[in-house]
Design a protein around this motif. Structure first.
Motif, PDB file in Angstrom:
ATOM      1  N   ARG A 108      34.343  44.347  31.436  1.00 40.38           N
ATOM      2  CA  ARG A 108      34.529  42.923  31.726  1.00 40.38           C
ATOM      3  C   ARG A 108      33.768  42.499  32.978  1.00 40.38           C
ATOM      4  N   GLY A 109      33.613  41.195  33.102  1.00 47.73           N
ATOM      5  CA  GLY A 109      32.939  40.638  34.264  1.00 47.73           C
ATOM      6  C   GLY A 109      33.821  40.658  35.492  1.00 47.73           C
ATOM      7  N   CYS A 110      33.501  39.819  36.449  1.00 48.39           N
ATOM      8  CA  CYS A 110      34.208  39.798  37.730  1.00 48.39           C
ATOM      9  C   CYS A 110      35.210  38.646  37.786  1.00 48.39           C
ATOM     10  N   SER A 111      36.312  38.874  38.468  1.00 48.78           N
ATOM     11  CA  SER A 111      37.339  37.836  38.614  1.00 48.78           C
ATOM     12  C   SER A 111      37.054  36.922  39.800  1.00 48.78           C
ATOM     13  N   LYS A 112      36.130  37.345  40.674  1.00 50.39           N
ATOM     14  CA  LYS A 112      35.791  36.559  41.859  1.00 50.39           C
ATOM     15  C   LYS A 112      34.280  36.567  42.048  1.00 50.39           C
ATOM     16  N   ASN A 113      33.795  35.582  42.780  1.00 45.38           N
ATOM     17  CA  ASN A 113      32.374  35.507  43.112  1.00 45.38           C
ATOM     18  C   ASN A 113      32.105  36.409  44.312  1.00 45.38           C
ATOM     19  N   VAL A 114      31.499  37.555  44.053  1.00 50.75           N
ATOM     20  CA  VAL A 114      31.243  38.521  45.120  1.00 50.75           C
ATOM     21  C   VAL A 114      30.390  37.915  46.227  1.00 50.75           C
ATOM     22  N   ASN A 115      29.414  37.105  45.857  1.00 45.45           N
ATOM     23  CA  ASN A 115      28.527  36.545  46.880  1.00 45.45           C
ATOM     24  C   ASN A 115      29.272  35.654  47.873  1.00 45.45           C
ATOM     25  N   SER A 116      30.347  35.033  47.429  1.00 49.40           N
ATOM     26  CA  SER A 116      31.125  34.182  48.341  1.00 49.40           C
ATOM     27  C   SER A 116      32.019  35.014  49.261  1.00 49.40           C
ATOM     28  N   LEU A 117      32.239  36.287  48.902  1.00 51.73           N
ATOM     29  CA  LEU A 117      33.081  37.185  49.701  1.00 51.73           C
ATOM     30  C   LEU A 117      32.270  38.156  50.541  1.00 51.73           C
ATOM     31  N   CYS A 118      30.969  38.163  50.356  1.00 42.44           N
ATOM     32  CA  CYS A 118      30.105  39.170  50.973  1.00 42.44           C
ATOM     33  C   CYS A 118      30.081  39.049  52.501  1.00 42.44           C
ATOM     34  N   PRO A 119      30.367  40.146  53.216  1.00 40.32           N
ATOM     35  CA  PRO A 119      30.298  40.103  54.688  1.00 40.32           C
ATOM     36  C   PRO A 119      28.890  39.750  55.165  1.00 40.32           C
ATOM     37  N   GLN A 120      28.804  39.096  56.289  1.00 39.13           N
ATOM     38  CA  GLN A 120      27.519  38.601  56.785  1.00 39.13           C
ATOM     39  C   GLN A 120      26.482  39.711  56.915  1.00 39.13           C
TER      40      GLN A 120
END
Length: 259
Positions: free
Chosen positions: A159-171
């Motif tokens: 399955r795909g992702c439940s959240k947008n990883v790019n929006s959670l990505c540490p700086q």
């Protein structure tokens, strides 16, 4: 036999020959239906492992909402990923914001520049051996992907992702485009090149290499993917089929793009 009957018989022969040839060709290939459900275009790419033929010229353009079929032999091993934000008409290097392969539309065997979400495939249908596939974020993430056999089955599905990883990505692990948008997220290994994150040398075993705060971000958002090299249990799918479905952005637009 009269002429009209001869003509009809000839065309019937041609049609039968074509159908038999098509059926024979289908029997010697595995089909992958590559869907783009993102709100922006992508440029899917392929790279074969050593000793296997290049498929689909190594890359192609896929507009939003479109599907393209690609094929591999019954035995094949390699990877498939999506490039984003590409511009092949200008002297821009790299040509793609994520997953670029030397600035070329057709990668022709070149491996894409990480980070990019990787679909890893090993099929051995003509050898009677197991076929495997997984989705890896070991080098990082750009957009989500769903993988399954065409006959949907829970045991055959990633399955795909439940959240947008790019929006959670540490700086410190973000990849930004020219507009300052986060278009990809590096893994800790790719970002810092440390043994403890890359599971190598003294950390080169499951007992020594443990999840990091960075891999846990991947795992929380995309539990069906490999979040680091020794992810446990291994999110590897064993499912034999002659037809597979690979859908990028399976839940719609979960990634940013400047296109």
């Amino acid at each position: 036999m009269k002429l009209p009957q001869l003509v009809a018989a000839f065309f019937l022969f041609l049609a039968s020959h074509f159908l038999l040839s098509a059926g024979s060709a289908a029997a010697t290939k595995i089909t992958y239906y590559v869907h783009n459900k993102c709100s922006f275009p992508i440029w899917p790419a392929t790279a074969s492992n050593t000793g296997y033929q290049v498929i689909a010229d190594g890359g192609f353009y896929l507009p939003p909402g479109q599907t393209q079929r690609i094929y591999t032999p019954l035995t094949w091993s390699g990877r498939i990923w999506a490039r984003t934000g590409c511009n092949f008409n200008a002297s821009v290097n790299p040509a793609c914001e994520t997953g670029d392969c030397g600035g070329q539309l057709a990668c022709k065997g070149l491996i894409g520049t990480p980070p990019a979400t990787l679909v890893e495939i090993s099929v051995q249908e003509d050898k009677g051996k197991p076929s495997y596939y997984d989705v890896s974020l070991v080098d990082g993430y750009n957009i989500p992907v769903f993988v399954s056999s065409k006959q949907l089955s829970p045991s055959c599905t990633i399955r795909g992702c439940s959240k947008n990883v790019n929006s959670l990505c540490p700086q410190e692990t973000q990849v930004l485009n020219k507009n300052g948008q986060v278009v990809a997220c590096k893994s800790a290994c790719l970002a810092f090149d440390l043994d403890k994150f890359c599971c190598r040398n003294e950390y080169g075993s499951p007992g020594k290499c443990k999840p990091s705060v960075y891999s846990k971000i991947f795992k929380d958002a995309c539990p069906s993917y490999y979040s680091f090299a020794f992810d446990t249990p291994p999110p590897l799918v064993n499912c034999a089929s002659r037809e597979y479905v690979i859908t990028f952005c399976p839940s719609g637009d979960m990634a940013h793009s400047s296109i």
